[in-house]
Design a protein around this motif. Structure first.
Motif, PDB file in Angstrom:
ATOM      1  N   PRO A  80      47.777  38.109  50.709  1.00  0.00           N
ATOM      2  CA  PRO A  80      47.193  37.695  49.596  1.00  0.00           C
ATOM      3  C   PRO A  80      45.905  38.250  49.596  1.00  0.00           C
ATOM      4  N   ILE A  81      45.653  38.762  48.308  1.00  0.00           N
ATOM      5  CA  ILE A  81      44.182  39.194  47.991  1.00  0.00           C
ATOM      6  C   ILE A  81      43.241  38.206  47.823  1.00  0.00           C
ATOM      7  N   LEU A  82      43.877  37.037  47.573  1.00  0.00           N
ATOM      8  CA  LEU A  82      43.201  35.584  47.198  1.00  0.00           C
ATOM      9  C   LEU A  82      43.653  34.835  47.984  1.00  0.00           C
ATOM     10  N   THR A 140      29.455  40.758  39.886  1.00  0.00           N
ATOM     11  CA  THR A 140      28.449  41.877  39.827  1.00  0.00           C
ATOM     12  C   THR A 140      28.330  42.583  41.357  1.00  0.00           C
ATOM     13  N   HIS A 141      27.744  43.840  41.439  1.00  0.00           N
ATOM     14  CA  HIS A 141      27.511  44.334  42.541  1.00  0.00           C
ATOM     15  C   HIS A 141      25.772  44.339  42.943  1.00  0.00           C
ATOM     16  N   ASP A 142      25.123  44.043  41.780  1.00  0.00           N
ATOM     17  CA  ASP A 142      23.747  43.949  41.974  1.00  0.00           C
ATOM     18  C   ASP A 142      23.280  42.600  42.292  1.00  0.00           C
ATOM     19  N   LYS A 144      48.864  37.394  45.566  1.00  0.00           N
ATOM     20  CA  LYS A 144      49.125  38.387  46.274  1.00  0.00           C
ATOM     21  C   LYS A 144      49.717  39.563  45.447  1.00  0.00           C
ATOM     22  N   TYR A 145      49.535  40.721  45.025  1.00  0.00           N
ATOM     23  CA  TYR A 145      50.120  41.766  44.556  1.00  0.00           C
ATOM     24  C   TYR A 145      51.361  42.099  45.127  1.00  0.00           C
ATOM     25  N   ARG A 146      52.524  42.206  44.053  1.00  0.00           N
ATOM     26  CA  ARG A 146      53.656  42.717  44.621  1.00  0.00           C
ATOM     27  C   ARG A 146      53.592  43.895  45.327  1.00  0.00           C
ATOM     28  N   ASP A 150      32.780  40.823  33.542  1.00  0.00           N
ATOM     29  CA  ASP A 150      33.209  41.532  34.718  1.00  0.00           C
ATOM     30  C   ASP A 150      32.431  42.829  34.933  1.00  0.00           C
ATOM     31  N   GLU A 151      31.486  42.814  35.657  1.00  0.00           N
ATOM     32  CA  GLU A 151      30.660  43.991  35.701  1.00  0.00           C
ATOM     33  C   GLU A 151      29.902  44.481  34.467  1.00  0.00           C
ATOM     34  N   PRO A 152      29.424  43.454  33.633  1.00  0.00           N
ATOM     35  CA  PRO A 152      29.083  43.724  32.358  1.00  0.00           C
ATOM     36  C   PRO A 152      28.096  44.764  32.072  1.00  0.00           C
ATOM     37  N   PRO A 171      32.565  43.122  48.247  1.00  0.00           N
ATOM     38  CA  PRO A 171      32.646  44.326  48.425  1.00  0.00           C
ATOM     39  C   PRO A 171      33.907  44.867  47.469  1.00  0.00           C
ATOM     40  N   SER A 172      33.810  46.214  46.934  1.00  0.00           N
ATOM     41  CA  SER A 172      34.843  46.769  45.924  1.00  0.00           C
ATOM     42  C   SER A 172      36.141  46.544  46.616  1.00  0.00           C
ATOM     43  N   GLY A 173      37.014  46.067  45.922  1.00  0.00           N
ATOM     44  CA  GLY A 173      38.378  46.086  46.112  1.00  0.00           C
ATOM     45  C   GLY A 173      38.844  44.511  46.890  1.00  0.00           C
ATOM     46  N   ALA A 174      37.661  43.549  46.888  1.00  0.00           N
ATOM     47  CA  ALA A 174      37.958  42.477  47.533  1.00  0.00           C
ATOM     48  C   ALA A 174      38.805  41.359  46.758  1.00  0.00           C
ATOM     49  N   GLY A 175      38.527  41.639  45.347  1.00  0.00           N
ATOM     50  CA  GLY A 175      39.350  40.945  44.321  1.00  0.00           C
ATOM     51  C   GLY A 175      38.532  40.286  43.222  1.00  0.00           C
ATOM     52  N   LYS A 176      37.546  40.623  42.926  1.00  0.00           N
ATOM     53  CA  LYS A 176      36.682  39.966  42.075  1.00  0.00           C
ATOM     54  C   LYS A 176      37.312  40.136  40.594  1.00  0.00           C
ATOM     55  N   SER A 177      37.924  41.324  40.324  1.00  0.00           N
ATOM     56  CA  SER A 177      38.464  41.384  39.086  1.00  0.00           C
ATOM     57  C   SER A 177      39.872  40.526  38.779  1.00  0.00           C
ATOM     58  N   THR A 178      40.469  40.657  39.989  1.00  0.00           N
ATOM     59  CA  THR A 178      41.733  39.753  40.159  1.00  0.00           C
ATOM     60  C   THR A 178      41.460  38.100  39.905  1.00  0.00           C
ATOM     61  N   LEU A 179      40.582  37.886  40.263  1.00  0.00           N
ATOM     62  CA  LEU A 179      40.044  36.319  40.348  1.00  0.00           C
ATOM     63  C   LEU A 179      39.673  35.942  38.817  1.00  0.00           C
TER      64      LEU A 179
HETATM   65  N1  LIG Z   1      48.197  45.882  39.680  1.00  0.00           N
HETATM   66  C1  LIG Z   1      48.049  45.999  40.945  1.00  0.00           C
HETATM   67  N2  LIG Z   1      48.757  46.214  41.836  1.00  0.00           N
HETATM   68  C2  LIG Z   1      48.741  46.171  43.200  1.00  0.00           C
HETATM   69  N3  LIG Z   1      47.316  46.176  43.913  1.00  0.00           N
HETATM   70  C3  LIG Z   1      46.523  46.054  42.867  1.00  0.00           C
HETATM   71  C4  LIG Z   1      46.585  45.933  41.348  1.00  0.00           C
HETATM   72  N4  LIG Z   1      45.550  45.606  40.922  1.00  0.00           N
HETATM   73  C5  LIG Z   1      44.612  45.793  41.987  1.00  0.00           C
HETATM   74  N5  LIG Z   1      44.970  45.793  43.165  1.00  0.00           N
HETATM   75  C6  LIG Z   1      44.346  46.004  44.339  1.00  0.00           C
HETATM   76  O1  LIG Z   1      43.913  44.681  44.713  1.00  0.00           O
HETATM   77  C7  LIG Z   1      42.628  44.599  45.422  1.00  0.00           C
HETATM   78  C8  LIG Z   1      41.430  43.997  44.518  1.00  0.00           C
HETATM   79  O2  LIG Z   1      41.230  44.656  43.373  1.00  0.00           O
HETATM   80  P1  LIG Z   1      40.283  44.053  42.364  1.00  0.00           P
HETATM   81  O3  LIG Z   1      40.337  44.866  41.159  1.00  0.00           O
HETATM   82  O4  LIG Z   1      40.320  42.581  41.975  1.00  0.00           O
HETATM   83  O5  LIG Z   1      38.945  44.323  43.157  1.00  0.00           O
HETATM   84  P2  LIG Z   1      37.548  44.090  42.837  1.00  0.00           P
HETATM   85  O6  LIG Z   1      36.624  43.409  43.845  1.00  0.00           O
HETATM   86  O7  LIG Z   1      37.253  43.785  41.516  1.00  0.00           O
HETATM   87  O8  LIG Z   1      37.053  45.641  43.015  1.00  0.00           O
HETATM   88  P3  LIG Z   1      35.730  46.307  42.111  1.00  0.00           P
HETATM   89  O9  LIG Z   1      34.429  46.044  42.803  1.00  0.00           O
HETATM   90  O10 LIG Z   1      35.929  47.976  42.987  1.00  0.00           O
HETATM   91  O11 LIG Z   1      36.004  46.389  40.961  1.00  0.00           O
HETATM   92  C9  LIG Z   1      42.141  46.247  45.607  1.00  0.00           C
HETATM   93  O12 LIG Z   1      42.609  46.789  46.681  1.00  0.00           O
HETATM   94  C10 LIG Z   1      43.341  46.799  44.390  1.00  0.00           C
HETATM   95  O13 LIG Z   1      43.609  47.991  44.865  1.00  0.00           O
END
Ligand SMILES: Nc1ncnc2c1ncn2[C@@H]1O[C@H](COP(=O)(O)OP(=O)(O)OP(=O)(O)O)[C@@H](O)[C@H]1O
Length: 215
Positions: free
Chosen positions: A18-20, A194-196, A11-13, A162-164, A38-46
């Motif tokens: 939790p995002i994941l 990837t989104h593709d 969970k981001y502060r 990450d989306e290379p 979908p965008s914002g679902a948390g791929k980059s975070t994971l």
């Molecule tokens: N440092 C942060 N602090 C707070 N929220 C964050 C932070 N980084 C990302 N987020 C939020 O967490 C969620 C997931 O972000 P993330 O970048 O993991 O998504 P993603 O699936 O990779 O998106 P995309 O496909 O657009 O790259 C988003 O809602 C984003 O705004």
């Protein structure tokens, strides 16, 4: 087992949920997993958690069977854990060969061996011929191939992408992705966001993250 994520929760502060939540996945060595969501679902975070850049609130990351934490990140980065990002950041004036070999040469490896390994990896991603041209003379797709070869140079146990291909046109993106999957196969455990769908379908397994109402 090369990469294993077990019950990752994060969970981001400042956010409420939790995002994941309890995400588990395994990427055996020599195989690939594509992460779609979908965008914002948390791929980059994971990916950041898998790559030891970000600590999960709970759950664990294991590389080659050893549990690892962000404290191990700086030591393992560019060695056991390789990254490929949207922009490749090559040294513009150095050759393709040098760009691939330099990280290893900087660690004191023998030049002749490393250049020959770099040439082999550049061939594996479809770059042949004059590899002494400065990197700035390569196209975006070719540069990304050089980035793939560079990431594989240290024989990482885990390769995180990450989306290379996000900055490339569709046809080039798919060509580069094919080269990436081909070169990674048997060499590393590849986790790619990837989104593709066409690119995801090149992976051995596709995992779709559901959107979390995190905010
Ligand atoms: N440092 C942060 N602090 C707070 N929220 C964050 C932070 N980084 C990302 N987020 C939020 O967490 C969620 C997931 O972000 P993330 O970048 O993991 O998504 P993603 O699936 O990779 O998106 P995309 O496909 O657009 O790259 C988003 O809602 C984003 O705004």
């Amino acid at each position: 087992m090369s990469l294993a994520l077990d019950a990752i929760t994060f969970k981001y502060r400042g956010t409420t949920r939790p995002i994941l939540a309890e995400i588990s996945l395994e990427v055996p060595s020599g195989t690939s997993v594509a992460l779609m969501a979908p965008s914002g679902a948390g791929k980059s975070t994971l990916l950041s958690i898998a790559g030891l850049l970000l600590a999960p609130d709970s759950g664990s990351v294991a590389i080659n069977g050893t549990r690892r934490s962000v404290r191990d990140g700086p030591v393992l980065l560019g060695k056991e854990v390789g990254w490929i990002l949207q922009s490749v950041n090559l040294l513009a004036r150095r050759s393709a060969l040098d760009n691939v070999a330099l990280p290893r040469l900087a660690r004191g490896a023998r030049r002749r061996n490393e250049l020959s390994h770099a040439e082999e990896l550049l061939g594996a991603v479809g770059l042949h011929g004059d590899l002494q041209r400065p990197a700035r003379k390569y196209s975006g797709g070719e540069a990304q191939r050089i980035g793939v070869a560079r990431a594989l140079m240290s024989s990482p146990a885990v390769l995180i992408a990450d989306e290379p291909t996000a900055n490339l046109d569709l046809a080039t993106a798919r060509d580069v992705a094919r080269a990436l999957f081909g070169a990674a196969r048997e060499r590393t455990a590849l986790l790619i966001a990837t989104h593709d769908e066409a690119i995801a379908s090149m992976a051995d397994r596709v995992i779709t993250l559901e959107t979390s109402a995190a905010l």
